[in-house]
Write an enzyme that holds these catalytic residues in place. Structure first.
Site, PDB file in Angstrom:
ATOM      1  N   LYS A 174      31.978  89.917  45.970  1.00  0.00           N
ATOM      2  CA  LYS A 174      31.269  89.051  45.036  1.00  0.00           C
ATOM      3  C   LYS A 174      30.745  89.911  43.887  1.00  0.00           C
ATOM      4  O   LYS A 174      29.989  90.857  44.104  1.00  0.00           O
ATOM      5  CB  LYS A 174      30.111  88.358  45.750  1.00  0.00           C
ATOM      6  CG  LYS A 174      29.287  87.467  44.847  1.00  0.00           C
ATOM      7  CD  LYS A 174      28.217  86.753  45.636  1.00  0.00           C
ATOM      8  CE  LYS A 174      27.369  85.869  44.747  1.00  0.00           C
ATOM      9  NZ  LYS A 174      26.284  85.225  45.495  1.00  0.00           N
ATOM     10  N   LYS A 185      35.011  86.289  44.779  1.00  0.00           N
ATOM     11  CA  LYS A 185      34.250  85.418  43.890  1.00  0.00           C
ATOM     12  C   LYS A 185      33.780  86.170  42.666  1.00  0.00           C
ATOM     13  O   LYS A 185      33.256  87.271  42.831  1.00  0.00           O
ATOM     14  CB  LYS A 185      33.048  84.897  44.682  1.00  0.00           C
ATOM     15  CG  LYS A 185      32.081  84.077  43.881  1.00  0.00           C
ATOM     16  CD  LYS A 185      30.901  83.717  44.738  1.00  0.00           C
ATOM     17  CE  LYS A 185      29.929  82.930  43.884  1.00  0.00           C
ATOM     18  NZ  LYS A 185      28.786  82.501  44.616  1.00  0.00           N
TER      19      LYS A 185
HETATM   20  C1  PBG Z   1      23.850  83.010  45.832  1.00  0.00           C
HETATM   21  C2  PBG Z   1      25.011  82.291  45.234  1.00  0.00           C
HETATM   22  C3  PBG Z   1      25.356  82.216  43.880  1.00  0.00           C
HETATM   23  C4  PBG Z   1      26.506  81.427  43.809  1.00  0.00           C
HETATM   24  C5  PBG Z   1      26.832  81.032  45.103  1.00  0.00           C
HETATM   25  N1  PBG Z   1      25.901  81.595  45.965  1.00  0.00           N
HETATM   26  C6  PBG Z   1      24.638  82.723  42.681  1.00  0.00           C
HETATM   27  C7  PBG Z   1      24.524  84.170  42.424  1.00  0.00           C
HETATM   28  O1  PBG Z   1      24.942  85.030  43.194  1.00  0.00           O
HETATM   29  O2  PBG Z   1      23.938  84.491  41.392  1.00  0.00           O
HETATM   30  C8  PBG Z   1      27.238  81.084  42.548  1.00  0.00           C
HETATM   31  C9  PBG Z   1      28.190  79.942  42.625  1.00  0.00           C
HETATM   32  C10 PBG Z   1      28.693  79.452  41.317  1.00  0.00           C
HETATM   33  O3  PBG Z   1      28.459  80.054  40.248  1.00  0.00           O
HETATM   34  O4  PBG Z   1      29.369  78.422  41.336  1.00  0.00           O
HETATM   35  N2  PBG Z   1      23.209  82.237  46.794  1.00  0.00           N
END
Ligand code: PBG
Length: 323
Positions: free
Chosen positions: A190, A242
């Protein structure tokens, strides 16, 4: 001929629908529009059930739940996250009660929606006086949160906070509590991405600063492969990359080496861009949506988390040739 020779196909069974449930909408409030994500809403308990019913009828196997607590309920450690009466745990229980095993309930296992500072873990001040996320103190809270989600009825927990060791700690805690069959979808690769922008509106995030100390640097790919390897060794049942489209190279590499299913998250910013251009008439929204999802699958995704899941499933069903 094209249909017969297509190398990859999309199916509603590939799709996971992310959903937001907001505490202040109560049991039966009307869904609330999220301005930067047209077509996506914050839900009350009842409207959450309705949209899940639609997902089931379209053959979507799984939803991914995010809780939006009242701002006065946020605190430094995000304690609503493991409170059985917290908005997310109540939503899990309600859906499990309504759908049993007909719909997989996956849950975001992360503190950022629940902390008043918006970070994915608890904060600590280091020797130089810098405020940072305390990795190990956060792990204990993730373990509590995962067990509370399993107790509420989650089939899959998904640690998305990128703390080192999170999968191992959660697996251990779930097993100790008797939830050996609750699966873990690990957000392994991520990235610290600007494409998450609209999500912060969706969950009313109070984030200050950035997440560069715990999410991946967009310049790196080897680092992500190592994260995947570690998460698999720690017990991840599925891994995730992601965002999706800007990271198809990462996805392809991960898919090549992963011994477990690989998911990709087509995130809020990717969705918002297609919606914005589509609504302006600058691109064909439906075709762009399907091409984006197909490309993510071609790159190696076994599952795709996408805010387009309902629209895409509808199109896939409509396009099926009928005798
Ligand atoms: C954190 C989380 C995020 C997203 C999913 N889980 C935000 C981040 O890490 O800042 C982002 C999902 C998206 O942008 O669609 N709980």
């Amino acid at each position: 001929m094209r249909r017969m020779t297509a190398e990859v196909r999309l199916d509603p069974a590939d799709l996971i629908l992310p959903l937001f449930v907001a505490d202040d909408l109560g049991e039966s409030g009307k869904p609330r529009i999220i301005a930067s994500m047209p077509g996506v809403y914050q839900h009350s308990m009842d409207s959450l059930v309705e949209i899940c019913r639609e997902a089931v009828s379209l053959g979507i196997p799984c939803v991914d739940l995010f809780g939006v607590p009242r701002s006065e309920d946020k605190d430094a450690s995000g304690s609503q996250a493991w409170d059985p009466d917290g908005v997310l745990n109540r939503a899990i229980a309600r859906l499990r009660d309504e759908f049993g095993d007909k719909l997989l309930i996956m849950t975001d296992t992360c503190l950022d929606e629940f902390t008043d500072h918006g970070h994915c873990g608890v904060l600590v001040t280091d020797r130089e006086g810098n405020v940072a996320v305390d990795n190990d103190a956060t792990l204990e809270l993730y373990a509590k949160m995962a067990v509370s989600q399993a107790e509420a009825g989650a089939h899959i927990v998904s640690p998305s906070g990128m703390m080192d060791g999170q999968v191992e700690v959660i697996r251990h805690a779930l097993d100790q509590a008797g939830y050996t069959d609750v699966a873990i979808m690990a957000y392994s690769a991520k990235y610290a991405s600007a494409f998450f922008g609209p999500f912060r509106d969706a969950v009313g995030s109070s984030l200050w600063g950035d997440r560069k100390t715990y999410q991946q640097d967009p310049a790196n790919i080897r680092e992500s492969l190592m994260e995947v390897e570690l998460d698999v060794a720690e017990g991840a049942d599925m891994v995730m990359v992601k965002p999706a489209m800007p990271y198809l190279d990462v996805l392809a590499k991960v898919a090549e080496v992963s011994p477990v299913p690989v998911a990709a998250y087509h995130v809020s910013g990717e969705y918002a861009m297609i919606q914005a251009a589509g609504r302006n008439g600058w691109i064909d929204l439906d075709r762009t949506m399907m091409e984006a999802l197909l490309s993510i699958k071609r790159a190696g995704a076994d599952q795709i988390l996408t805010y387009f899941a309902l629209d895409a499933a509808r199109m896939l069903i409509d396009e099926r040739p009928r005798p």
